[in-house]
Design a protein around this motif. Sequence first.
Motif, PDB file in Angstrom:
ATOM      1  N   LEU A  77     -20.391   6.014   3.901  1.00 43.14           N
ATOM      2  CA  LEU A  77     -18.954   6.150   4.116  1.00 43.14           C
ATOM      3  C   LEU A  77     -18.724   7.402   4.945  1.00 43.14           C
ATOM      4  O   LEU A  77     -19.207   8.486   4.598  1.00 43.14           O
ATOM      5  CB  LEU A  77     -18.241   6.260   2.764  1.00 43.14           C
ATOM      6  CG  LEU A  77     -16.738   6.469   2.764  1.00 43.14           C
ATOM      7  CD1 LEU A  77     -16.039   5.256   3.391  1.00 43.14           C
ATOM      8  CD2 LEU A  77     -16.238   6.690   1.342  1.00 43.14           C
ATOM      9  N   CYS A  80     -13.829   9.741   7.613  1.00 41.90           N
ATOM     10  CA  CYS A  80     -12.581   9.066   7.983  1.00 41.90           C
ATOM     11  C   CYS A  80     -12.365   7.766   7.212  1.00 41.90           C
ATOM     12  O   CYS A  80     -11.386   7.063   7.449  1.00 41.90           O
ATOM     13  CB  CYS A  80     -12.565   8.768   9.469  1.00 41.90           C
ATOM     14  SG  CYS A  80     -12.694  10.239  10.485  1.00 41.90           S
ATOM     15  N   GLY A  81     -13.291   7.413   6.335  1.00 43.98           N
ATOM     16  CA  GLY A  81     -13.121   6.210   5.521  1.00 43.98           C
ATOM     17  C   GLY A  81     -13.699   4.938   6.124  1.00 43.98           C
ATOM     18  O   GLY A  81     -13.350   3.844   5.701  1.00 43.98           O
ATOM     19  N   TRP A  83     -16.865   2.394   6.714  1.00 40.23           N
ATOM     20  CA  TRP A  83     -18.099   2.009   6.032  1.00 40.23           C
ATOM     21  C   TRP A  83     -19.119   1.513   7.045  1.00 40.23           C
ATOM     22  O   TRP A  83     -18.767   0.862   8.027  1.00 40.23           O
ATOM     23  CB  TRP A  83     -17.820   0.891   5.035  1.00 40.23           C
ATOM     24  CG  TRP A  83     -17.006   1.318   3.868  1.00 40.23           C
ATOM     25  CD1 TRP A  83     -15.637   1.268   3.763  1.00 40.23           C
ATOM     26  CD2 TRP A  83     -17.478   1.850   2.634  1.00 40.23           C
ATOM     27  NE1 TRP A  83     -15.250   1.749   2.544  1.00 40.23           N
ATOM     28  CE2 TRP A  83     -16.350   2.103   1.828  1.00 40.23           C
ATOM     29  CE3 TRP A  83     -18.741   2.145   2.145  1.00 40.23           C
ATOM     30  CZ2 TRP A  83     -16.460   2.629   0.556  1.00 40.23           C
ATOM     31  CZ3 TRP A  83     -18.848   2.668   0.868  1.00 40.23           C
ATOM     32  CH2 TRP A  83     -17.720   2.915   0.089  1.00 40.23           C
ATOM     33  N   PRO A 105     -14.022  -2.850   4.783  1.00 39.11           N
ATOM     34  CA  PRO A 105     -13.939  -2.454   3.371  1.00 39.11           C
ATOM     35  C   PRO A 105     -14.260  -3.597   2.402  1.00 39.11           C
ATOM     36  O   PRO A 105     -14.854  -3.366   1.352  1.00 39.11           O
ATOM     37  CB  PRO A 105     -12.493  -1.980   3.214  1.00 39.11           C
ATOM     38  CG  PRO A 105     -12.105  -1.523   4.583  1.00 39.11           C
ATOM     39  CD  PRO A 105     -12.821  -2.447   5.523  1.00 39.11           C
TER      40      PRO A 105
END
Length: 139
Positions: A77, A80-81, A83, A105
């Motif tokens: 991760l 900045c979020g 994946w 996500p």
Amino acid sequence: MELILLAILGGALYIADKYVDFMADQMAGNAFEKVHEVIGSVSYYGQSARPISKQHTSHVAVPLFPSINHDLKVLCLTDCGHWFWFYCSIQFMKIDKTKIEVLTPEEAKEALKGEPEKLQQFFPEPAAHEKVINHKKSA
């Protein structure tokens, strides 16, 4: 006497196997720290990404002997979020190739299905509807 010798040999092979696995993990970790790819408009940089889950596969050529070929797959991760999967292939104890595969996500949530604690940590379920109790004000 032969039984003791076999036990010592077996213990030495077991320790060597664990050491080789550790060394493969270290090699993949060093490769992860150096990775930097831009896919789309997102930068996937190993030093700023957080490893969440790791799958390490050792390919044994000779039974009971330490493996010199490994595949590692790490779910990561970014800050900045975003994946992504980090793949590292080690052949003859040298890094053969590394690759990054971007995930949505939903795909990351699916990948964490086998690890309920991490799934809850990164994809918390919405809280159940709480009862709202109306209190009358007393005069």
